[in-house]
Write a protein that holds these residues in place. Sequence first.
Motif, PDB file in Angstrom:
ATOM      1  N   ALA A  83       0.852  -1.194   0.000  1.00 31.11           N
ATOM      2  CA  ALA A  83       0.000   0.000   0.000  1.00 31.11           C
ATOM      3  C   ALA A  83       0.884   1.239   0.000  1.00 31.11           C
ATOM      4  CB  ALA A  83      -0.916  -0.012   1.220  1.00 31.11           C
ATOM      5  N   PHE A  84       1.226   1.722  -1.184  1.00 34.16           N
ATOM      6  CA  PHE A  84       2.077   2.903  -1.284  1.00 34.16           C
ATOM      7  C   PHE A  84       1.341   4.111  -0.718  1.00 34.16           C
ATOM      8  CE2 PHE A  84       4.866   0.315  -3.436  1.00 34.16           C
ATOM      9  CZ  PHE A  84       5.931   0.983  -4.000  1.00 34.16           C
ATOM     10  N   ALA A  85       2.028   4.848   0.132  1.00 32.51           N
ATOM     11  CA  ALA A  85       1.443   6.047   0.705  1.00 32.51           C
ATOM     12  C   ALA A  85       1.300   7.129  -0.361  1.00 32.51           C
ATOM     13  CB  ALA A  85       2.329   6.552   1.846  1.00 32.51           C
ATOM     14  N   ALA A  86       0.339   8.005  -0.170  1.00 32.41           N
ATOM     15  CA  ALA A  86       0.236   9.162  -1.063  1.00 32.41           C
ATOM     16  C   ALA A  86       1.511   9.984  -0.931  1.00 32.41           C
ATOM     17  CB  ALA A  86      -0.978   9.995  -0.679  1.00 32.41           C
ATOM     18  N   GLY A  87       2.109  10.304  -2.050  1.00 34.37           N
ATOM     19  CA  GLY A  87       3.356  11.058  -2.018  1.00 34.37           C
ATOM     20  C   GLY A  87       4.558  10.238  -1.625  1.00 34.37           C
ATOM     21  N   ALA A  88       4.475   8.913  -1.744  1.00 29.85           N
ATOM     22  CA  ALA A  88       5.608   8.051  -1.402  1.00 29.85           C
ATOM     23  C   ALA A  88       6.845   8.452  -2.198  1.00 29.85           C
ATOM     24  CB  ALA A  88       5.269   6.597  -1.681  1.00 29.85           C
ATOM     25  N   GLU A  89       7.996   8.402  -1.541  1.00 29.68           N
ATOM     26  CA  GLU A  89       9.262   8.678  -2.210  1.00 29.68           C
ATOM     27  C   GLU A  89       9.718   7.407  -2.922  1.00 29.68           C
ATOM     28  OE1 GLU A  89      13.005  10.695  -0.304  1.00 29.68           O
ATOM     29  OE2 GLU A  89      13.288   8.526  -0.249  1.00 29.68           O
ATOM     30  N   ILE A  90       9.873   7.484  -4.242  1.00 30.82           N
ATOM     31  CA  ILE A  90      10.262   6.316  -5.043  1.00 30.82           C
ATOM     32  C   ILE A  90      11.543   6.678  -5.786  1.00 30.82           C
ATOM     33  CG2 ILE A  90       9.558   4.676  -6.807  1.00 30.82           C
ATOM     34  CD1 ILE A  90       6.652   5.398  -6.156  1.00 30.82           C
ATOM     35  N   THR A  91      12.641   6.118  -5.331  1.00 28.21           N
ATOM     36  CA  THR A  91      13.973   6.502  -5.796  1.00 28.21           C
ATOM     37  C   THR A  91      14.609   5.381  -6.607  1.00 28.21           C
ATOM     38  OG1 THR A  91      14.314   7.814  -3.791  1.00 28.21           O
ATOM     39  CG2 THR A  91      16.274   7.265  -5.063  1.00 28.21           C
ATOM     40  N   SER A  92      15.367   5.762  -7.621  1.00 28.80           N
ATOM     41  CA  SER A  92      16.253   4.817  -8.293  1.00 28.80           C
ATOM     42  C   SER A  92      17.640   5.423  -8.398  1.00 28.80           C
ATOM     43  CB  SER A  92      15.755   4.482  -9.704  1.00 28.80           C
ATOM     44  OG  SER A  92      16.671   3.602 -10.357  1.00 28.80           O
ATOM     45  N   GLU A  93      18.641   4.612  -8.088  1.00 28.59           N
ATOM     46  CA  GLU A  93      19.996   5.012  -8.432  1.00 28.59           C
ATOM     47  C   GLU A  93      20.130   4.973  -9.951  1.00 28.59           C
ATOM     48  OE1 GLU A  93      22.438   2.241  -6.296  1.00 28.59           O
ATOM     49  OE2 GLU A  93      22.420   3.452  -4.462  1.00 28.59           O
ATOM     50  N   ALA A  94      21.027   5.807 -10.477  1.00 29.61           N
ATOM     51  CA  ALA A  94      21.210   5.877 -11.922  1.00 29.61           C
ATOM     52  C   ALA A  94      22.655   6.220 -12.229  1.00 29.61           C
ATOM     53  CB  ALA A  94      20.282   6.937 -12.521  1.00 29.61           C
ATOM     54  N   ASN A  95      23.221   5.516 -13.184  1.00 26.90           N
ATOM     55  CA  ASN A  95      24.571   5.842 -13.652  1.00 26.90           C
ATOM     56  C   ASN A  95      24.478   6.476 -15.033  1.00 26.90           C
ATOM     57  OD1 ASN A  95      25.830   4.941 -11.390  1.00 26.90           O
ATOM     58  ND2 ASN A  95      26.596   3.031 -12.270  1.00 26.90           N
ATOM     59  N   PRO A  96      25.256   7.524 -15.280  1.00 25.05           N
ATOM     60  CA  PRO A  96      25.122   8.259 -16.539  1.00 25.05           C
ATOM     61  C   PRO A  96      25.281   7.412 -17.795  1.00 25.05           C
ATOM     62  CG  PRO A  96      26.363   9.558 -14.962  1.00 25.05           C
ATOM     63  CD  PRO A  96      26.163   8.213 -14.334  1.00 25.05           C
ATOM     64  N   SER A  97      26.098   6.362 -17.758  1.00 25.20           N
ATOM     65  CA  SER A  97      26.332   5.576 -18.970  1.00 25.20           C
ATOM     66  C   SER A  97      25.202   4.605 -19.281  1.00 25.20           C
ATOM     67  CB  SER A  97      27.652   4.808 -18.849  1.00 25.20           C
ATOM     68  OG  SER A  97      27.609   3.908 -17.755  1.00 25.20           O
ATOM     69  N   THR A  98      24.204   4.505 -18.393  1.00 27.00           N
ATOM     70  CA  THR A  98      23.105   3.552 -18.625  1.00 27.00           C
ATOM     71  C   THR A  98      21.750   4.255 -18.644  1.00 27.00           C
ATOM     72  OG1 THR A  98      22.968   3.067 -16.244  1.00 27.00           O
ATOM     73  CG2 THR A  98      24.380   1.630 -17.584  1.00 27.00           C
ATOM     74  N   THR A  99      21.747   5.535 -18.947  1.00 35.50           N
ATOM     75  CA  THR A  99      20.496   6.285 -18.975  1.00 35.50           C
ATOM     76  C   THR A  99      20.397   7.097 -20.257  1.00 35.50           C
ATOM     77  OG1 THR A  99      21.501   8.165 -17.829  1.00 35.50           O
ATOM     78  CG2 THR A  99      20.426   6.497 -16.468  1.00 35.50           C
TER      79      THR A  99
END
Length: 376
Positions: A83-99
């Motif tokens: 049950a995701f809260a309203a306004g849940a923080e959803i983060t992904s790490e990202a590396n510049p060479s794979t985006t």
Amino acid sequence: MQDLGLYIHIPFCVRKCAYCDFNAYSGLGNLAAGFVDAVVREIESAPEQGRPAPTCFFGGGTPTYLGADQLVRILDTLRSTFAFAAGAEITSEANPSTTDAGKFAAMREAGFNRLSIGVQAFDDRLLAQLDRTHSASEAENTIHEARQAGFDNLSLDLMFGLPTQSRDDWNKSLDRAIDLDTEHISVYALTLEPGTRFERLHAGGKLPLPDEDTELWMYERAIERLTEVGFEHYEVSNFAKPGFQARHNLLYWHNEEYRGFGPGAVSYLEGRRWTNEKFPARYIKKVCEDGDLSVESECLDAGGALAETLMTGLRLRDGVRLAPLRARFGLDPLSRFAGAIEKLRQRGWLETDSHYLRLTPQGLLFANDVFIEFLP
């Protein structure tokens, strides 16, 4: 039901960095599709399903090694299971060479609302030494593409104490990070972890590192430079603009409950901490066979959990409030750790009264020595 932080471990990388001892692997891209199927199955079979989730974090490895459709499939499974809260923080790490712009746009549309971008240095020479697969200009372009995709909560990582890194190099990286106007910046000192390429080079006398005074200067310079432009130094290594503290990491620092999925992911529930099978192929096989994924497990009593909560909570610049700890664990930290607290107070590293414990500015520079005093 009590809130539960969610963590997804993506174990794949284009290349393993020279300093990295995380559970990450290069050359295993052939397992990616099977991994996604397995982690979806693990999530769907979680006995904690239905619990409210205020935060979710995709870490690695390199989460953005996966395709946008694969990341979205995992996130959609989490949304249908918890049950995701309203306004849940959803983060992904990202590396510049794979985006790229398209991947960011698809992630943002699916509900990711925060990115943690592994820059490490705005210096191509240092990036090459670290075995990073991007350039400084590519890192800047990644941040611009994230903005264009609609991300308004960006964090970037920087490292100091790197081989051949000078004070001027560090100043330049800080200035470029500030100019990019992200909401959050993390700064980490290089540590020589066992089994890494850097550790082997250092053992052979082939890794020219800055001296301790220079490394200390770099840390203090980061604090000075970032706070003077409006960042709050809210944790030993982390700085945020007002309202942009990393909510998922705060859950860890407060030693609250979280559930991890994927190879090597760690979970902490009801005083029990366990680690999943670390090797991706074995993890996939165990999930498919409905096997026990846990390879390491420990149960903490109230005293052990209190000690850990002090060690993680003291990382925060606000320190720890004592009344909630007494209520949570039924123990008085000032009594249980009286000797350690007095020793640290005498050294000028810890300040306390009946309401809180907090690192002093000097104690911040010796944080690891402080934490050791609270080991169970």
